[in-house]
Scaffold this active site. Structure first.
Site, PDB file in Angstrom:
ATOM      1  N   GLY A  21      57.453  42.130  54.234  1.00  0.00           N
ATOM      2  CA  GLY A  21      57.943  41.382  53.023  1.00  0.00           C
ATOM      3  C   GLY A  21      58.478  39.989  53.704  1.00  0.00           C
ATOM      4  N   ALA A  22      57.596  39.498  53.868  1.00  0.00           N
ATOM      5  CA  ALA A  22      57.912  38.206  54.490  1.00  0.00           C
ATOM      6  C   ALA A  22      56.836  36.774  53.538  1.00  0.00           C
ATOM      7  CB  ALA A  22      57.142  38.033  55.897  1.00  0.00           C
ATOM      8  N   ASN A  23      56.499  37.443  52.005  1.00  0.00           N
ATOM      9  CA  ASN A  23      55.881  36.241  51.593  1.00  0.00           C
ATOM     10  C   ASN A  23      56.695  35.378  51.105  1.00  0.00           C
ATOM     11  OD1 ASN A  23      55.540  38.276  49.782  1.00  0.00           O
ATOM     12  ND2 ASN A  23      55.718  37.337  48.889  1.00  0.00           N
ATOM     13  N   GLY A  25      61.468  34.885  49.859  1.00  0.00           N
ATOM     14  CA  GLY A  25      62.934  35.241  49.645  1.00  0.00           C
ATOM     15  C   GLY A  25      63.565  35.515  51.319  1.00  0.00           C
ATOM     16  N   ILE A  26      64.308  36.747  50.902  1.00  0.00           N
ATOM     17  CA  ILE A  26      64.821  36.755  52.451  1.00  0.00           C
ATOM     18  C   ILE A  26      63.768  36.673  53.734  1.00  0.00           C
ATOM     19  CG2 ILE A  26      66.859  37.652  53.580  1.00  0.00           C
ATOM     20  CD1 ILE A  26      68.285  38.303  51.273  1.00  0.00           C
ATOM     21  N   GLY A  27      63.067  37.730  53.527  1.00  0.00           N
ATOM     22  CA  GLY A  27      61.946  37.710  54.022  1.00  0.00           C
ATOM     23  C   GLY A  27      60.778  36.422  54.782  1.00  0.00           C
ATOM     24  N   SER A 151      71.701  47.455  52.242  1.00  0.00           N
ATOM     25  CA  SER A 151      72.280  46.814  51.440  1.00  0.00           C
ATOM     26  C   SER A 151      73.585  47.361  50.800  1.00  0.00           C
ATOM     27  CB  SER A 151      71.541  46.955  50.052  1.00  0.00           C
ATOM     28  OG  SER A 151      72.588  46.370  48.336  1.00  0.00           O
ATOM     29  N   TYR A 187      68.106  53.732  44.491  1.00  0.00           N
ATOM     30  CA  TYR A 187      68.152  52.261  44.598  1.00  0.00           C
ATOM     31  C   TYR A 187      69.226  52.871  46.321  1.00  0.00           C
ATOM     32  CZ  TYR A 187      68.888  47.956  46.743  1.00  0.00           C
ATOM     33  OH  TYR A 187      68.873  46.306  47.150  1.00  0.00           O
TER      34      TYR A 187
END
Length: 321
Positions: A21-23, A25-27, A151, A187
């Site tokens: 998920g590095a595209n 935000g935090i990633g 989270s 979630y």
């Protein structure tokens, strides 16, 4: 740890990292700061267009960065297997695996393999990925780490177990699993699963005398596209308005939200099963974080592990119980 910032990240030259998920935000921030300190970083993203664009952006922000994009759809276990096989063909070892990608508070849906989407993506996809990459983590030798991003919302749901496996996971694929689905509770349970997975992985590493460290982190209340997407699903309601207010007034910047992950991934002395978050709970410098007692339950960890192996078909046979 007091006042720890990105400039405190130790040199990462010679180390290889995979960030899911590095595209954005935090990633993305996690990948960028690792690359800034010399790591060779693989951006593992579902969207090829966004993944490649992120790689271009990262190279522009960090000239000389060693970065590559590889497609990874955690909602499809065949894609997870393809990613692991492709990584193994390109790289002999893996020093750092950051399981960051996730979905938040989605309406009921299922993955390609029939699992409820949040449980399937947030936990089962990462469980399978970690197991398939474990030989490469072992090959890295001392200092390899796995960081699972959870989270504070894990408090919304614990996982119970029935005869057929994990119950109360928002429907992991059993009959009638849509009935009674509550997306925020689902979630929370997926984030509980992240912490139980970390706990059991750390326990097994310790029993095996492994030098790999398993830790977890959470960003607190940080501005991100994940929050924005969840708020948008609420529509023009009081909840969405409160969320918008929180993002504008309370939330810390994305770069600050990435610090707990970066600390867990790189700081010296991080212990097995550490859970790192903002000092004040929702914002602040990285610090040890409170976690619900059920995320430290050995029996629950073992049962979730066994169920996850069965559901994904990925075995960690070399690690003792």
């Amino acid at each position: 740890m007091p006042g720890w910032k990105a400039v405190n990240i130790p040199a990462q030259s010679g180390r290889t990292a995979v960030v899911t998920g590095a595209n954005s935000g935090i990633g993305y921030v996690t990948a960028r700061e690792l690359a800034r300190r010399g790591a060779s970083v693989v951006l593992a993203c579902r969207s090829a267009a966004r993944g490649r664009a992120a790689a271009v952006r990262l190279r522009a922000e960090v000239p000389g960065a060693q970065v590559e994009f590889m497609p990874l759809d955690l909602a499809d276990l065949s894609c997870v297997r393809e990613f692991a096989a492709g990584y193994g063909q390109r790289h002999a070892s893996l020093d750092l695996l950051v399981n960051n990608a996730g979905v938040m508070a989605l309406p009921y849906g299922r993955t390609a393999d029939g699992f409820e989407t949040q449980f399937g993506v947030n936990h089962l996809g990462h469980f399978a990925l970690t197991g398939l990459l474990l030989p490469r983590l072992r090959a890295a030798g001392a200092g390899a780490r796995i960081v699972n991003v959870s989270s504070g919302f894990h408090v919304l749901g614990r996982i119970t177990f029935g005869e057929d496996g994990p119950a109360g996971t928002g429907g992991y694929g059993g009959p009638g699993s849509e009935h009674g689905y509550r997306r925020w509770v689902a979630y929370g349970r997926s984030k509980t699963a992240n912490l139980l997975f970390t706990h059991e992985l750390a326990r097994r590493f310790t029993a095996a005398g492994s030098t790999i460290t398993a830790a977890a982190a959470h960003p607190g209340y940080a501005s991100s596209n994940l929050h924005a997407g969840a708020a948008a699903l609420e529509g023009p309601t009081l909840v969405s308005r409160l969320a918008a207010f929180g993002d504008a007034v309370v939330a810390q910047p994305t770069a600050s939200g990435a610090l707990p992950t970066l600390y867990a991934a790189t700081a010296p002395g991080v212990r097995q099963d550490a859970f790192i978050g903002p000092r004040l709970g929702w914002r602040g410098a990285p610090a040890p974080s409170w976690r619900a007692g059920w995320t430290l339950d050995d029996t629950a960890g073992e049962r979730l592990w066994a169920a996850s192996e069965k559901l994904t078909g990925v075995s960690y046979a070399a690690l003792p119980r």
